[in-house]
Write a protein that holds these residues in place. Structure first.
Motif, PDB file in Angstrom:
ATOM      1  N   ARG A  20       0.837  -1.206   0.000  1.00 15.42           N
ATOM      2  CA  ARG A  20       0.000   0.000   0.000  1.00 15.42           C
ATOM      3  C   ARG A  20       0.867   1.250   0.000  1.00 15.42           C
ATOM      4  O   ARG A  20       0.610   2.206  -0.723  1.00 15.42           O
ATOM      5  CB  ARG A  20      -0.914   0.012   1.233  1.00 15.42           C
ATOM      6  N   THR A  21       1.904   1.242   0.823  1.00 14.90           N
ATOM      7  CA  THR A  21       2.791   2.407   0.894  1.00 14.90           C
ATOM      8  C   THR A  21       3.503   2.627  -0.429  1.00 14.90           C
ATOM      9  O   THR A  21       3.590   3.764  -0.919  1.00 14.90           O
ATOM     10  CB  THR A  21       3.822   2.225   2.027  1.00 14.90           C
ATOM     11  N   LEU A  25       3.156   5.927  -2.862  1.00 14.15           N
ATOM     12  CA  LEU A  25       4.307   6.690  -3.361  1.00 14.15           C
ATOM     13  C   LEU A  25       4.263   6.807  -4.882  1.00 14.15           C
ATOM     14  O   LEU A  25       4.530   7.881  -5.443  1.00 14.15           O
ATOM     15  CB  LEU A  25       5.612   6.035  -2.898  1.00 14.15           C
ATOM     16  N   CYS A  26       3.929   5.719  -5.544  1.00 14.87           N
ATOM     17  CA  CYS A  26       3.848   5.747  -7.010  1.00 14.87           C
ATOM     18  C   CYS A  26       2.737   6.685  -7.479  1.00 14.87           C
ATOM     19  O   CYS A  26       2.912   7.433  -8.445  1.00 14.87           O
ATOM     20  CB  CYS A  26       3.631   4.334  -7.553  1.00 14.87           C
ATOM     21  N   GLU A  27       1.595   6.660  -6.795  1.00 11.56           N
ATOM     22  CA  GLU A  27       0.487   7.556  -7.135  1.00 11.56           C
ATOM     23  C   GLU A  27       0.882   9.018  -6.960  1.00 11.56           C
ATOM     24  O   GLU A  27       0.374   9.900  -7.655  1.00 11.56           O
ATOM     25  CB  GLU A  27      -0.732   7.243  -6.268  1.00 11.56           C
ATOM     26  N   ALA A  28       1.790   9.274  -6.018  1.00 15.88           N
ATOM     27  CA  ALA A  28       2.256  10.646  -5.770  1.00 15.88           C
ATOM     28  C   ALA A  28       3.351  11.061  -6.755  1.00 15.88           C
ATOM     29  O   ALA A  28       3.886  12.166  -6.664  1.00 15.88           O
ATOM     30  CB  ALA A  28       2.763  10.766  -4.337  1.00 15.88           C
ATOM     31  N   GLY A  29       3.700  10.155  -7.674  1.00 11.79           N
ATOM     32  CA  GLY A  29       4.681  10.502  -8.704  1.00 11.79           C
ATOM     33  C   GLY A  29       6.092  10.033  -8.449  1.00 11.79           C
ATOM     34  O   GLY A  29       7.011  10.368  -9.192  1.00 11.79           O
ATOM     35  N   PHE A  30       6.297   9.259  -7.367  1.00  9.61           N
ATOM     36  CA  PHE A  30       7.625   8.742  -7.062  1.00  9.61           C
ATOM     37  C   PHE A  30       7.791   7.350  -7.659  1.00  9.61           C
ATOM     38  O   PHE A  30       6.823   6.704  -8.046  1.00  9.61           O
ATOM     39  CB  PHE A  30       7.846   8.679  -5.550  1.00  9.61           C
ATOM     40  N   THR A  31       9.015   6.895  -7.730  1.00 10.35           N
ATOM     41  CA  THR A  31       9.298   5.529  -8.173  1.00 10.35           C
ATOM     42  C   THR A  31       9.606   4.702  -6.935  1.00 10.35           C
ATOM     43  O   THR A  31      10.583   4.966  -6.238  1.00 10.35           O
ATOM     44  CB  THR A  31      10.493   5.505  -9.148  1.00 10.35           C
ATOM     45  N   ALA A  32       8.747   3.718  -6.652  1.00  8.63           N
ATOM     46  CA  ALA A  32       8.908   2.918  -5.438  1.00  8.63           C
ATOM     47  C   ALA A  32       8.464   1.491  -5.696  1.00  8.63           C
ATOM     48  O   ALA A  32       7.587   1.238  -6.518  1.00  8.63           O
ATOM     49  CB  ALA A  32       8.101   3.517  -4.292  1.00  8.63           C
TER      50      ALA A  32
END
Length: 198
Positions: A20-21, A25-32
């Motif tokens: 989920r985390t 993070l991916c939804e917020a534009g980060f690569t995770a």
């Protein structure tokens, strides 16, 4: 770290929460990306880090934040409990550091940041095992600092003395900024420890 453009690998034994985390993070534009890993098991750590390197590339910054917070005073804690907690609190950090150091040495850069706690500085009897673990992680970080500094690798401990909470003295965003600052320090300004008090 994500805001600064780094790819984030999350390792946790709580798979659903980790996924989920990573998704948030991916939804917020980060690569995770998340990887299942139990810090009590050395092979879990090495397997997970091998998968990280395979999928995302070499680790340039390792942040170790695992701990077991089980209460018990010095006359109550059993040896098995103490050893089990120590495996998570300190042993996992040792295994993870040993796994990432060879590449860091080869390129002569990288960071290993270990999360410590105020119990290392002022033990609380009812959390004896955790206090021993936090003293151990501090000692490990200081040893790694001396061992790795000549290779351009920054090992340090962030000793968090208090409760991390949004809006408090130890706001998580402010704490994260400290880790980033340590990661970005030039070799001639490496700090071995940063103490954050709430």
């Amino acid at each position: 770290f994500g805001r600064e453009g780094m790819t984030v690998a999350l390792l946790s034994r709580r798979g659903e929460e980790m996924e989920r985390t990573a998704a948030q993070l991916c939804e917020a534009g980060f690569t995770a990306r998340g990887y299942a890993c139990d810090a009590e098991r050395a092979h879990d750590i090495t397997d997970a880090l091998q998968a990280v390197v395979h999928d995302l590339g070499p680790v340039t910054c390792l942040i170790y934040n695992a701990a077991v917070a089980k209460p018990g005073g010095p006359l109550e804690v059993g040896l098995e409990q103490l050893v089990r907690q120590f495996r998570v609190d300190v042993g996992g950090a040792l295994v993870a550091a040993q796994r990432v150091v060879p590449h860091m040495k080869a390129v002569r850069r990288g960071s290993i940041l270990l999360t410590g706690g105020g119990l290392a500085l002022e033990p609380w009897p009812q959390m004896t095992a955790l206090a021993i673990g936090k003293a151990g992680i501090r000692s490990l970080a200081l040893s790694l600092f001396k061992e790795l500094k000549p290779f351009g690798i920054h090992a340090a401990t962030v000793t968090v003395d208090g409760l991390v909470a949004k809006g408090g003295k130890l706001d998580p965003d402010a704490v994260a900024d400290v880790y980033w600052e340590l990661h970005r320090q030039p070799a001639d300004a490496f700090e071995a420890e940063r103490v954050l008090r709430g």
